[in-house]
Design an enzyme around this catalytic site. Structure first.
Site, PDB file in Angstrom:
ATOM      1  N   CYS A 277       3.160  -3.331   3.762  1.00 60.43           N
ATOM      2  CA  CYS A 277       2.267  -2.152   4.320  1.00 60.43           C
ATOM      3  C   CYS A 277       2.994  -1.407   5.596  1.00 60.43           C
ATOM      4  CB  CYS A 277       0.876  -2.618   4.791  1.00 60.43           C
ATOM      5  SG  CYS A 277       0.768  -3.758   6.033  1.00 60.43           S
TER       6      CYS A 277
ATOM      7  N   THR B 135       2.613  -1.831   9.127  1.00 60.20           N
ATOM      8  CA  THR B 135       3.000  -2.466  10.006  1.00 60.20           C
ATOM      9  C   THR B 135       3.466  -4.211   9.212  1.00 60.20           C
ATOM     10  OG1 THR B 135       0.852  -3.234  10.363  1.00 60.20           O
ATOM     11  CG2 THR B 135       1.802  -1.315  11.765  1.00 60.20           C
TER      12      THR B 135
ATOM     13  N   HIS C 126       7.039 -31.874   9.570  1.00 58.54           N
ATOM     14  CA  HIS C 126       6.252 -30.565   9.602  1.00 58.54           C
ATOM     15  C   HIS C 126       5.398 -30.790   8.312  1.00 58.54           C
ATOM     16  CE1 HIS C 126       9.192 -28.829  12.192  1.00 58.54           C
ATOM     17  NE2 HIS C 126      10.006 -29.345  11.641  1.00 58.54           N
TER      18      HIS C 126
ATOM     19  N   ASP D 280       0.744  -1.301   0.059  1.00 57.36           N
ATOM     20  CA  ASP D 280       0.086  -0.107   0.083  1.00 57.36           C
ATOM     21  C   ASP D 280       0.741   1.065  -0.232  1.00 57.36           C
ATOM     22  OD1 ASP D 280       0.878   0.396   2.587  1.00 57.36           O
ATOM     23  OD2 ASP D 280      -1.062   0.224   3.623  1.00 57.36           O
TER      24      ASP D 280
ATOM     25  N   HIS E 259       9.852 -24.564   8.847  1.00 61.03           N
ATOM     26  CA  HIS E 259       8.820 -25.317   9.554  1.00 61.03           C
ATOM     27  C   HIS E 259       7.202 -25.190   9.131  1.00 61.03           C
ATOM     28  CE1 HIS E 259      11.308 -25.999  13.458  1.00 61.03           C
ATOM     29  NE2 HIS E 259      11.746 -26.546  12.329  1.00 61.03           N
TER      30      HIS E 259
HETATM   31  C1  RB5 Z   1      -1.906   2.579   6.427  1.00 62.72           C
HETATM   32  O1  RB5 Z   1      -1.793   3.916   7.415  1.00 62.72           O
HETATM   33  C2  RB5 Z   1      -1.793   1.369   7.675  1.00 62.72           C
HETATM   34  O2  RB5 Z   1      -2.955   1.184   8.218  1.00 62.72           O
HETATM   35  C3  RB5 Z   1      -1.384   0.318   6.563  1.00 62.72           C
HETATM   36  O3  RB5 Z   1      -0.277   0.337   6.058  1.00 62.72           O
HETATM   37  C4  RB5 Z   1      -1.099  -0.966   7.606  1.00 62.72           C
HETATM   38  O4  RB5 Z   1      -0.025  -0.734   8.487  1.00 62.72           O
HETATM   39  C5  RB5 Z   1      -2.122  -2.111   8.013  1.00 62.72           C
HETATM   40  O5  RB5 Z   1      -2.114  -2.927   8.729  1.00 62.72           O
END
Ligand code: RB5
Length: 142
Positions: A64, A66, A132, A7, A97
């Site tokens: 993204c 996180t 596994h 994203d 695994h």
């Molecule tokens: C975007 O602001 C953020 O929410 C997205 O990139 C991501 O971290 C969602 O899990």
């Protein structure tokens, strides 16, 4: 061929990963996003995972902010085993695994250096199989 998507929050790191793959001679397909305008990670994760499953083999990388949102979406697909991690050990053992086939990275969590190491271990580590194998099959049965 590695599928790759992000994203807006993961866009810059995706560009770094593409450069890295190019340098290593690894072919990839960028499935967007293609600029830093705000977009929705579920849309990107969905199209990358659908294409990965159609190909019936290979791996994908999703980025993204996180890595968490991408991994939540990716793991809704049967036969996708997405790892969201920022440490070498977890990514390595997710291959050994769990036969992970999607790596989810958080561009706001890891720096470029760590991210590229994680990409390398993800792409270069083989599933151990053996005991596994049946565990991975049990995931599919759920
Ligand atoms: C975007 O602001 C953020 O929410 C997205 O990139 C991501 O971290 C969602 O899990």
């Amino acid at each position: 061929m590695v599928l790759i998507g992000s994203d807006h929050a993961g866009f810059d790191l995706k560009e770094e990963i593409k450069k890295h793959l190019d340098e290593k001679g690894i072919s990839f397909k960028d499935m967007g996003c293609f600029n830093k305008n705000s977009c929705d990670y579920p849309d990107i994760a969905k199209s990358v995972c659908k294409e990965l499953l159609e190909k019936k083999e290979g791996k994908a990388i999703l980025v993204c902010g996180t890595g968490v949102g991408m991994s939540i979406v990716a793991n809704k697909f049967l036969d996708i085993r997405a790892v969201c991690a920022s440490d070498f050990y977890s990514v390595c053992y997710s291959r050994l695994h769990n036969d992970s086939n999607v790596l989810c990275l958080g561009a706001r969590v890891v720096g470029v250096g760590v991210a590229l190491e994680l990409v390398d271990v993800f792409l270069n580590t083989n599933f151990e199989g053996g005991r596994h194998e049946k565990r991975v099959l049990k995931i599919k049965d759920i």
